[in-house]
Design an enzyme around this catalytic site. Structure first.
Site, PDB file in Angstrom:
ATOM      1  N   SER A 178       0.819  -1.198   0.000  1.00 26.00           N
ATOM      2  CA  SER A 178       0.000   0.000   0.000  1.00 26.00           C
ATOM      3  C   SER A 178       0.863   1.262   0.000  1.00 26.00           C
ATOM      4  O   SER A 178       1.643   1.470  -0.920  1.00 26.00           O
ATOM      5  CB  SER A 178      -0.963  -0.037   1.185  1.00 26.00           C
ATOM      6  OG  SER A 178      -1.949   0.933   1.025  1.00 26.00           O
ATOM      7  N   ASP A 224      -9.315  -4.291  -5.866  1.00 25.15           N
ATOM      8  CA  ASP A 224      -8.835  -3.283  -4.917  1.00 25.15           C
ATOM      9  C   ASP A 224      -9.680  -2.016  -5.044  1.00 25.15           C
ATOM     10  O   ASP A 224      -9.742  -1.409  -6.114  1.00 25.15           O
ATOM     11  CB  ASP A 224      -7.365  -2.978  -5.216  1.00 25.15           C
ATOM     12  CG  ASP A 224      -6.678  -2.167  -4.137  1.00 25.15           C
ATOM     13  OD1 ASP A 224      -7.367  -1.457  -3.385  1.00 25.15           O
ATOM     14  OD2 ASP A 224      -5.436  -2.244  -4.053  1.00 25.15           O
ATOM     15  N   HIS A 256      -7.412  -5.069  -1.723  1.00 22.07           N
ATOM     16  CA  HIS A 256      -6.230  -4.289  -1.371  1.00 22.07           C
ATOM     17  C   HIS A 256      -5.396  -4.968  -0.290  1.00 22.07           C
ATOM     18  O   HIS A 256      -4.178  -4.782  -0.221  1.00 22.07           O
ATOM     19  CB  HIS A 256      -6.679  -2.911  -0.877  1.00 22.07           C
ATOM     20  CG  HIS A 256      -5.563  -1.983  -0.534  1.00 22.07           C
ATOM     21  ND1 HIS A 256      -4.727  -1.444  -1.489  1.00 22.07           N
ATOM     22  CD2 HIS A 256      -5.129  -1.496   0.670  1.00 22.07           C
ATOM     23  CE1 HIS A 256      -3.837  -0.653  -0.906  1.00 22.07           C
ATOM     24  NE2 HIS A 256      -4.065  -0.672   0.399  1.00 22.07           N
TER      25      HIS A 256
END
Length: 309
Positions: A178, A224, A256
């Site tokens: 991320s 995601d 995600h």
């Protein structure tokens, strides 16, 4: 990352002698043998194998396994003992007879700690790497800060850590999830001497990485909604120089947060990329080239083959 509100092989060369027929071939053999005996000239030795290869020849089963051939141990690094990042955990092979190892640091995402990516530590270390899963200075640090912290952790790992003698400081890489994935891109752009970068479902406001020079595997997740691939992973990949060793892997149906728990697809391709470029281990090229086909676990895969590095 919690949800964002916005955010040489042994193929030595040898001179070919035209094939001779009948007595000419026999005569040539006698002459060559005599020369070898009288002058001490021997055939050239085969080229040395890649000195950075670690572990047995890989198979699909071995790169998908939850652990590799090396026993591992850990060192806990307190944030009070370091500067420039928030401490972490070092996973390393315990052997002292296999030479030095390549190393990498892994950064977590927004609001997350190293525990969110801890599964990658022993998994990659057991395959022959020194792996540093780090905490950031604060859990809200942005990608550019996470990139600087990844580099600070590598500097600590190679210069001050208790396992520094086990590491080849010329063979380093970065991985992150991320915003840590955004930090991975930031670190790779800032330090082109790195050998490999693997951003996992990365988030970053910067979309143009055309000056990045480090071989990069971008991993996106098809479903995601935090860092949608259409506005993050795919633009990251397409902006990389076309001459760079690069690839884009998209996880079918994944969210995600796929990198936050053990994932065979993430592990096998991350491992293969790190082996191929940190260790220059061409035994792993077979898992990256030809381009892997779409499957039950892969919704998209792009890249340039064969690789240059």
């Amino acid at each position: 990352m919690s949800a964002l509100t916005s955010q040489p092989t042994s193929s030595g060369s040898s001179e070919k002698i035209p094939r001779l027929r009948g007595w000419r071939a026999k005569a040539a053999g006698v002459v060559l043998a005599a020369l070898a005996l009288t002058t001490g000239v021997a055939a050239p030795a085969p080229a040395a194998a890649n000195p950075y290869e670690r572990g047995p020849d890989p198979t699909t089963a071995s790169i998908e396994a939850t652990s590799g051939s090396f026993a591992t141990s850990t060192v806990t690094v307190s944030r009070l003992a370091v500067s420039g990042f928030g401490g972490g955990t070092i996973y390393y092979p315990t052997t002292t007879t296999a030479g030095t190892f390549g190393a990498l640091s892994i950064a977590p995402g927004f609001t997350a700690t190293q525990s969110s990516i801890a599964w990658l530590g022993p998994r990659l270390a057991s395959q022959g790497f020194v792996v540093f899963t780090i905490d950031t200075l604060t859990t809200s640090d942005q990608p550019d800060s996470r990139g600087r912290q990844l580099l600070a952790s590598l500097d600590y790992l190679t210069q001050q850590s208790s396992v520094r003698s086990r590491i080849d400081s010329t063979r380093l890489g970065v991985v992150g999830h991320s915003m840590g994935g955004g930090g991975t891109l930031e670190a790779a752009r800032s330090r082109p001497t790195l050998q490999a970068a693997v951003p996992l479902t990365a988030w970053d406001l910067t979309k143009n990485w055309s000056t990045l020079q480090v071989p990069t595997l971008v991993v996106g997740a098809q479903s995601d909604t935090v860092a949608p691939v259409a506005s993050h992973s795919i633009p990251f990949y397409t902006s990389l120089p076309s001459t760079l060793d690069r690839a884009y892997l998209e996880l079918r149906g994944a969210s995600h947060f796929a990198p936050n728990s053990p994932n065979t697809t993430i592990a096998k391709y991350t491992l293969s990329w790190l082996k191929r470029f940190i260790d220059n281990d061409t035994r792993y090229e077979q898992f990256l080239c030809p381009i892997p086909s779409t499957s039950l676990s892969i919704s998209d895969y792009r890249g340039n083959c064969p690789h240059n590095g």
